[in-house]
Design an enzyme around this catalytic site. Structure first.
Site, short mmCIF file in Angstrom:
data_model
loop_
_atom_site.label_atom_id
_atom_site.label_comp_id
_atom_site.label_asym_id
_atom_site.label_seq_id
_atom_site.Cartn_x
_atom_site.Cartn_y
_atom_site.Cartn_z
N ARG A 182 25.51 51.85 -21.10
CA ARG A 182 24.37 52.22 -20.35
C ARG A 182 23.73 53.47 -21.55
O ARG A 182 24.45 54.40 -21.59
CB ARG A 182 24.19 52.73 -19.02
CG ARG A 182 22.91 53.19 -18.72
CD ARG A 182 22.77 53.35 -17.25
NE ARG A 182 23.65 54.17 -16.49
CZ ARG A 182 23.55 54.70 -15.00
NH1 ARG A 182 22.61 54.20 -14.61
NH2 ARG A 182 24.52 55.58 -14.52
N ASP A 203 27.39 62.33 -9.80
CA ASP A 203 26.68 62.07 -11.13
C ASP A 203 25.48 62.83 -11.32
O ASP A 203 25.01 63.32 -10.07
CB ASP A 203 26.74 60.94 -11.88
CG ASP A 203 25.89 59.90 -11.06
OD1 ASP A 203 25.12 60.22 -10.23
OD2 ASP A 203 25.96 58.58 -11.45
#
Length: 506
Positions: free
Chosen positions: A155, A432
């Site tokens: 990603r 996160d």
């Protein structure tokens, strides 16, 4: 500052064997071809008319009977995927976890210091060639890749993030193009030779035009390196409110390179708040996938994907094992099982976990209820989700404990991020950037609406963070308060935080 090729500068003394002249020429070519379009699309986000609905201009795309290109055999079964940062230990543990897929994450799980990015690229480069090893300096434990490993996805960062360490023709390179381009340049041919392929997750898209840009990048990159067209396969995270109204269109733009869509639910909650600041949501703990707009968008995602022959991936289970408390640990696992049972019964083709210990938990649920490699045959023609459902806020309460939890998570995450750690275990969850975004967005929204005064916020910050000391905690508190009390909402906390990260590197 280093200049390896003409008009490309590396603004750091730290380098890597991957930053070859040929690789930098490739990155520069991507920048020159696509950066102006990227900037135009980012500007278009800010000028988009308020209010959300399906686009009249793309009605024929939604009504058509097209499908995406055939999904490779290697990607037919993605029942459990694990995500995390790209340091060597994490990469080895994730690839060995028993998951179907590991997504090496340069975005929400990585604080983009130059060192983190270079080490991450080096780790993935070695993992592709199965030479990656790690010897823990504290425990002397040796980490090695197993014979059978998960399929690697990568990603890159979102379109909005720059890479300040690479300057092309006087302008900063896009973080997206750096992460994608450096990995693709060095690994695409090697992956194909080994029977895999260059597979990616695409974050933070807000329109099908942004998906079209990625598709054009893929075509250009494959042609430039003589990689067969269509070798790239990408799954798009539907994690912004505008993208939820353009799922068909996003799949259509990427149909030659598509591997499906994913419910990026934490960023989706953040986007819902950001795009509709006058719609007050309950505490984050009450925002579950069986309620309101979250339930609606997951149902529509499954229906849309399966109609187009694309995989519909479920959301992240952020729980982590609770050591020394069996009862709390079992309660956390029960929540994971219930979440994964809902997903597989709804028709998802796979799901995400944040910790290797959750892989067998999620896999057991999907193995019991998904006997084939996927559920593409489950068309969910019963789903009737329109504009109202996608905008429906769930009922719930906003509590002082919710406020305090947001402050604790937001500041402690930012402190770790400024130290270069992008994936942080806090209060039995793996946090996160997405969950930190929810924390500061909810606080900002409550301050904006007068539900929380700045005096109350200052009191909570002082009380909740009193035990924590240090320069980075002071910086994190200041940044969190500034973001939470700003007159105008800052689009992404990682943008101002990146400037502080760069200052700390200097």
């Amino acid at each position: 500052m280093t200049q390896i090729v003409k008009d490309v500068e590396i603004k750091s003394p730290q380098s890597s064997s991957l930053l070859t002249g040929a690789a930098l020429e490739f990155l520069a070519a991507l920048h020159r071809e696509f950066n102006s379009r990227r900037l135009e699309l980012l500007a278009a986000r800010k000028t988009r008319a308020p209010g959300y609905d399906f686009l009249a201009s793309t009605a024929l795309v939604r009504a058509g009977n097209w499908k995406i290109s055939e999904i490779p055999a290697l990607l037919q079964d993605r029942r459990v995927e694990i995500t995390g940062p790209t340091d060597a230990k994490m990469v080895i543990n994730a690839l060995n976890s028993g998951a179907s897929v590991f997504m090496g994450d340069f975005e929400d799980a990585t604080a983009p210091s130059w060192g983190n990015l270079l080490h991450g690229q080096e780790s993935l480069h070695a993992a592709v060639r199965r030479t990656l090893t790690f010897d823990a300096p504290d425990t002397h434990k040796q980490y090695r890749l197993a014979e059978k490993t998960a399929v690697l996805f990568v990603r890159p960062r979102g379109w909005h993030l720059p890479e300040a360490h690479v300057v092309v023709d006087g302008a900063q390179l896009s973080g997206s193009l750096f992460d994608f381009g450096l990995f693709f340049f060095h690994n695409a041919a090697e992956q194909l030779k080994r029977g895999a392929g260059p597979f990616f997750y695409l974050p933070k898209l807000e329109s099908h035009l942004e998906a079209r840009l990625w598709n054009d990048v893929f075509v250009y990159a494959q042609n430039a390196l003589r990689i067969p067209r269509g070798s790239i396969k990408a799954t798009v995270l539907i994690e912004t409110l505008p993208a939820a109204f353009e799922m068909d269109e996003i799949l259509f733009e990427l149909r030659e390179h598509s591997a499906g869509l994913n419910c990026g639910r934490w960023d989706y909650i953040f986007s819902f708040i950001k795009k509709q600041p006058d719609v007050l949501l309950p505490d984050r703990a009450q925002l579950t996938m069986d309620k309101g707009f979250l339930h609606a968008y997951s149902q529509r995602l499954i229906q849309t994907c399966h109609r187009r022959g694309a995989h519909a991936m479920g959301g992240m289970a952020a729980q982590i094992p609770v050591k020394d408390d069996p009862a709390a640990n079992e309660a956390a696992l029960a929540r994971v099982r219930a979440d994964k049972l809902r997903e597989v019964r709804d028709g998802h083709d796979g799901t995400w976990v944040a910790h290797p210990a959750l892989v067998p938990v999620a896999k057991e649920i999907f193995d019991q209820h998904m006997k084939g490699p996927n559920q593409l045959s489950v068309l969910r023609e019963d789903v009737k989700v329109g504009r109202d459902e996608l905008l429906r806020a769930p009922e719930g309460t906003r509590t002082e404990e919710g406020l305090r939890h947001n402050v604790r998570v937001g500041v402690r995450y930012l402190e770790a991020w400024l130290r270069g750690q992008g994936c942080v275990p806090l209060y039995n969850l793996m946090e996160d950037a997405a969950t930190a975004e929810i924390s500061r967005a909810q606080v900002w929204q409550q301050v904006r609406h007068g539900l929380v005064s700045t005096e109350k916020l200052d009191q909570v910050i002082q009380e909740e963070l009193a035990p924590f000391r240090g320069e980075q905690f002071s910086e994190a508190r200041t940044l969190f308060r500034s973001l939470s009390t700003a007159a105008e909402f800052e689009e992404f906390l990682t943008v101002p935080a990146y400037q502080r990260l760069l200052a700390n590197e200097a």
